[in-house]
Design an enzyme around this catalytic site. Structure first.
Site, mmCIF file in Angstrom:
data_model
loop_
_atom_site.group_PDB
_atom_site.id
_atom_site.type_symbol
_atom_site.label_atom_id
_atom_site.label_comp_id
_atom_site.label_asym_id
_atom_site.label_seq_id
_atom_site.Cartn_x
_atom_site.Cartn_y
_atom_site.Cartn_z
ATOM 1 N N CYS A 62 10.179 6.827 5.544
ATOM 2 C CA CYS A 62 8.995 6.081 5.931
ATOM 3 C C CYS A 62 9.451 4.730 6.455
ATOM 4 O O CYS A 62 10.554 4.601 6.989
ATOM 5 C CB CYS A 62 8.023 5.957 4.759
ATOM 6 S SG CYS A 62 8.721 5.115 3.330
ATOM 7 N N HIS A 86 1.904 -2.420 3.788
ATOM 8 C CA HIS A 86 2.025 -1.012 3.400
ATOM 9 C C HIS A 86 0.732 -0.584 2.720
ATOM 10 O O HIS A 86 0.438 -0.993 1.589
ATOM 11 C CB HIS A 86 3.214 -0.824 2.462
ATOM 12 C CG HIS A 86 3.703 0.591 2.361
ATOM 13 N ND1 HIS A 86 3.014 1.571 1.704
ATOM 14 C CD2 HIS A 86 4.817 1.183 2.861
ATOM 15 C CE1 HIS A 86 3.685 2.705 1.780
ATOM 16 N NE2 HIS A 86 4.780 2.502 2.492
#
Length: 617
Positions: A26, A531
């Site tokens: 990610c 995030h």
């Protein structure tokens, strides 16, 4: 970060490739699914340069890297079947790219680079030994000479063995099967057949050629071996393929070289050697001028790798290298040009760069610091070096000067040319290569780069809230890597709406396709990662709508992402959203953090620049 070193350490730390079921990444971490997590060594992983920390969550073994995770992911793809250029586990081999010529240059570079310095080092020893015999310092009939000659000649004589290994690595073939093929080519009983008449293999007539110091046959046969191995491994039963595959390949490949590849490559090599000899015998000044003038240009574009095998072919077929002699002029001319910069330059920084570059070029023949750091950016010194190299190379080749050893052209390696050809022409050619560019640089000069203004100091940055919600300390984030500040200082927000906005005027430096994370950079250098939620990457983009792309300029308050807060929460994911500064070298701390309820666009915290931190202390 040394990505290859980090990749190797990470792969070892998780228990090796054989312990990996899958791998994705990610924004900040490598996400492994391991067959046995007990085989992973968390302490060893944390000690790997570039690894921030490790975490275990959601059935994944997560190795936190930070902003450079794509590069590490790609590096893992080069040493295993996992990793690569995308966030999916897939074979790393993407096949050859570029036109045929570019692929050839890349192949030659990949095969020759690992052996080049050993080849050059032993060649330089051979040159010194030859000079010692020429000047009467060593008697060629003594055992001392035999020992020194053996250790200086051995590597180039057994060069096919070294190339068997490097070619196997390049073509992804079995190294020791390649070694077995190379060893057969140099086996004493086989080499004894060179020149013999009436040779046959099961009735097929062939001519045994000399494979000592050869390059082409072993590269071709290892390339064929790599394809044959993949075919045989796919077709043979698992119980026998590990020993039947090398047996079949050696049984087929070695006779194929003796009967077909070797004789054909020998004829072609002979033609190449004859063509080079013809050029240097008919118009030697032209061949010398081209090699002396353009060699460094070839180096810049990587084209010189296409000539390296020609040096060896010429040596193998004619016993000497006319091609390499004018390259000495090319190298010393660029060294002389940078020496001129050293003398002429007024800028102290330029002088300090030119001094070691001059010594490196003259003594070791390493001209990259001179070319890329000084001559090429200044333009004129590089052009003057080309002129001096062309004139010096033409004169050297007019004297029929050659080398009998492969060396890296340099001042130290000039001994490889002594006694080989007309030494008067050699001296004049080297002198011209050095004096002409030096005087041109000193007398004509060059335009020195103007002094650059110092880069502006970083300033504090006000970061606005990117989302409506409630601010909580970063330590309350249910993810260890964020909670302990490993990924940067900041705060976390528990969203109460489904829209994410730009917290300041910025460039989008990372917009993950799944929409769960955004990286932004301010003009002053501050980098911030947002995030959305914890482990939300596993949703694969579901419930997220990304509104921007990497490289896009945005203003504070611009919509970046829309997300379905209720659906994500219903799927079992925590939506706590860390907002952290990811370049602590410039922004090591934050100030004035908000707390409690907040609306997007309201002050969230101040990213404090390093200058302000130093001033405060």
């Amino acid at each position: 970060m040394d990505y290859s070193k980090t990749a190797s350490g990470v792969l070892s730390g998780v228990g090796g490739e054989e312990n990996v079921t899958s791998l994705v990444h990610c924004m900040t971490r490598l996400r492994f699914v391991l067959k046995d997590e007990s085989k992973a060594d968390a302490a060893a992983l944390k000690a790997v340069p570039g690894v921030v920390t490790v975490a275990q969550a959601g059935g994944q073994y997560q190795v936190v890297i930070g902003n450079e995770v794509p590069e590490v992911f790609a590096a893992i793809g080069k040493i295993s079947r996992f990793g690569g250029s995308s966030a999916a586990a897939e074979p790393a081999d993407e096949g050859p790219k570029g036109n045929l010529f570019n692929r050839f240059i890349k192949m030659i570079s990949g095969v020759f680079t690992p052996v080049l310095w050993a080849l050059a080092g032993t060649g330089l020893l051979k040159a010194f030994l030859s000079a010692a015999v020429t000047f009467g310092w060593i008697d060629a009939t003594t055992s001392t000479y035999v020992v020194l000659n053996s250790l200086s000649d051995a590597f180039i004589n057994f060069l096919p063995l070294a190339l068997a290994i490097t070619a196997a690595r390049y073509f992804k073939a079995s190294e020791f099967t390649s070694f077995a093929i190379g060893a057969a080519l140099l086996y004493p009983a086989a080499t004894a057949l060179v020149g013999a008449e009436g040779l046959t293999f099961f009735g097929i007539p062939f001519t045994m050629v000399n494979y000592v110091s050869s390059v082409i046959p072993i590269i071709i046969v290892v390339w064929l071996q790599s394809h044959a191995e993949r075919f045989l491994y796919a077709k043979l039963p698992a119980a026998v393929r590990r020993f039947l595959t090398p047996m079949i390949i050696v049984l087929v490949a070695v006779p194929l070289v003796f009967v077909v590849i070797g004789p054909i490559s020998s004829v072609l090599s002979g033609w190449v050697g004859a063509a080079i000899g013809w050029v240097f015998a008919t118009v030697p000044w032209l061949g010398g001028a081209i090699m002396g003038g353009l060699w460094q240009v070839f180096v810049i574009f990587g084209l010189h790798w296409g000539l390296v095998p020609l040096f060896q072919l010429e040596l193998q077929t004619t016993g000497r290298m006319l091609l390499i002699a004018p390259v000495f002029a090319a190298v010393l001319a660029q060294a002389a040009a940078v020496a001129g910069v050293w003398v002429r330059a007024r800028d102290k920084n330029l002088k300090s760069l030119a001094a070691p570059a001059t010594l490196s070029g003259f003594l070791a023949g390493i001209t990259e610091p001179a070319i890329y750091g000084i001559n090429l950016p200044l333009k004129r010194p590089f052009a003057f070096g080309i002129v001096g190299g062309a004139i010096g190379g033409a004169i050297i080749s007019l004297g029929g000067v050659f080398s009998t050893a492969f060396v890296v052209p340099s001042g130290l390696a000039v001994t490889a040319l002594l006694g080989n050809g007309n030494m008067v022409f050699l001296g004049i050619g080297l002198l011209a290569a050095i004096v002409i560019p030096f005087l041109l640089v000193v007398l004509v000069g060059f335009k020195e780069p103007s002094a650059q203004a110092p880069a502006p100091e970083s300033t504090d940055l006000q970061v606005l809230s990117p989302v409506d919600g409630t601010v909580v300390p970063l330590s309350e984030t249910p993810d260890a890597a964020f909670a302990d500040g490993s990924l940067g200082q900041g705060v976390a927000i528990r969203p109460r709406s489904g829209a994410l906005y730009a917290p300041f005027d910025a460039t989008i430096v990372a917009a993950f396709p799944t929409g769960h994370a955004i990286g932004l950079r301010h003009a002053d250098g501050a980098e911030v990662l947002i995030h959305i939620g914890i482990d939300t990457v596993k949703l694969g983009g579901e419930h997220f709508a990304l509104k921007v792309t990497s490289g896009q300029q945005v203003a504070a308050g611009d919509l970046l992402v829309e997300f379905d807060r209720e659906a994500i929460t219903a799927a079992g994911y925590d939506l706590t959203t860390p907002v952290v500064v990811t370049n602590p070298d410039l922004y090591p701390t934050i100030g004035s953090p908000a707390s409690g309820p907040i609306a997007h666009g309201e002050p969230l915290f101040v990213a404090v620049a390093v200058e302000q931190v130093v001033a405060a202390s």
